[in-house]
Scaffold this active site. Structure first.
Site: not given
Ligand code: UDP
Length: 329
Positions: A11-12, A32, A36, A91, A140, A188-189, A283
């Site tokens: 995305y980014i 990979n 994405g 990762n 994370y 994501h929201l 979290g």
């Protein structure tokens, strides 16, 4: 000379790739495709490979003169990191070390890295500035903080030059409608609310309505993905003119609660949909709002689309385009 964009199909990363290409840089996207999309790589060349694959990494540096690396290849779901920490540490940390070692073998010393506001944990003072304590409350955030530490040590010992961006909540889509947010699975929201608005999901669930915030839901600092991409371009110019290694927040210093984002989506889309209160997600800190003052001052960065309505309307424009071409069947 080219810019290596690890995670450039994400995305980014895809927005960063577009902006570098538009500004005359040759780009090599290395991804990979675990999270994405190949379709999002519309500029530069593409290599499908994992950062654990040292041979392929070496080959890229041997065959192309890489001027700098932009590293966005990581797992980035807070909830998943709590249930599957090994995945995050392997990762996000080990594979970053592979990349740094390949850079060292091939004398490439500039990197721009995507870190996160999740490294701050539960902040004591708002807005958050870069010098505040970093005590992440999920794996994370912890994985990204460890990489920040590694960068500092590599800079001191091996001369690595870095810009680290601590992103707040990336949102929106390319204003030209060429690329956007396309996660699988989507957690994501904003994209989830859009799915509720379009009838693709029965409701939007609000994770936690008993937080110590005015409406009880979590507050986040949403930042347009194109503004984030612009910061990467400025960071490269900064490193190329001998700027010293630095950490920067990328936020708008403006918080929006989950309920406020839901309201913005209802307003922009004109759709009615169900909203369901649920328990807190593991979290999640109650409030994260960052001061971008340092990025303004040092990099000359200035967000262009800082209104949540702009982010939601670009995201909705992208969502409708995907729906129209049958991407969601
Ligand atoms: N959130 C929510 N419902 C959802 C997804 C997210 O209430 O279906 C909340 C989440 O708890 C957090 C905020 O929305 O407070 C932003 O979450 P997101 O996953 O988009 O980004 P994060 O802050 O985890 O990077």
């Amino acid at each position: 000379m080219a810019i290596l964009i690890c995670g450039g199909a994400g995305y980014i990363g895809s927005h960063v790739n577009k902006l570098f290409a538009q500004n005359g840089y040759a780009t090599v996207v290395y991804d990979n495709l675990s999270r994405g999309n190949r379709e999002a790589v519309k500029w530069g060349s593409f290599i499908k490979a994992d950062l654990a694959d040292t041979d392929t990494l070496d080959k890229v540096f041997e065959e192309t003169n890489i001027e700098a690396v932009v590293h966005l290849a990581a797992y980035a779901y807070v909830g998943e990191s709590v249930t599957e920490p090994a995945k995050y540490y392997i990762n996000n940390i080990s594979n970053t070390l592979n990349l740094l070692e390949a850079m060292r073998r091939h004398n490439c010393d500039k990197i721009i890295f995507s870190s996160t506001c999740a490294t701050y944990g539960i902040p004591e003072i708002l807005p958050i500035t870069e010098d505040m304590p970093q005590n992440p409350i999920n794996p994370y955030g912890a994985s990204k903080l460890m990489v920040e530490r590694i960068f500092k040590d590599y800079a001191r010992a091996y001369g690595l030059k870095f810009v680290v961006f601590r992103y707040f909540n990336a949102a929106g889509a390319d204003p030209d409608g060429e690329i956007g947010e396309n996660h699988d699975p989507e957690t994501h929201l904003i994209p989830l609310i859009l799915e509720a608005a379009s009838g693709k999901r029965p409701d939007i669930k609000v994770f936690g309505t008993d937080y110590p915030t005015p409406d009880g839901s979590c507050i986040r600092d949403y930042i347009h993905v194109t503004d984030i991409a612009k910061a990467h371009l400025l960071a490269l110019e900064y490193l190329n003119s001998d700027g010293k290694s630095e950490f920067f927040n990328l936020g708008n210093e403006r918080g929006a609660s989950v309920f406020e984002v839901i309201e913005a989506v209802a307003w922009i889309t004109g759709k009615a949909f169900a909203v369901t209160a649920k328990a807190r997600r593991d979290g999640d800190p109650p409030v994260l709002v960052g001061s971008p003052e340092k990025a303004y001052r040092v990099l000359g960065w200035k967000p262009r689309y800082s209104a949540i309505d702009d982010m939601v309307s670009h995201a909705w424009q992208w969502y409708c385009k995907q729906e129209h071409r049958g991407a969601f069947v």
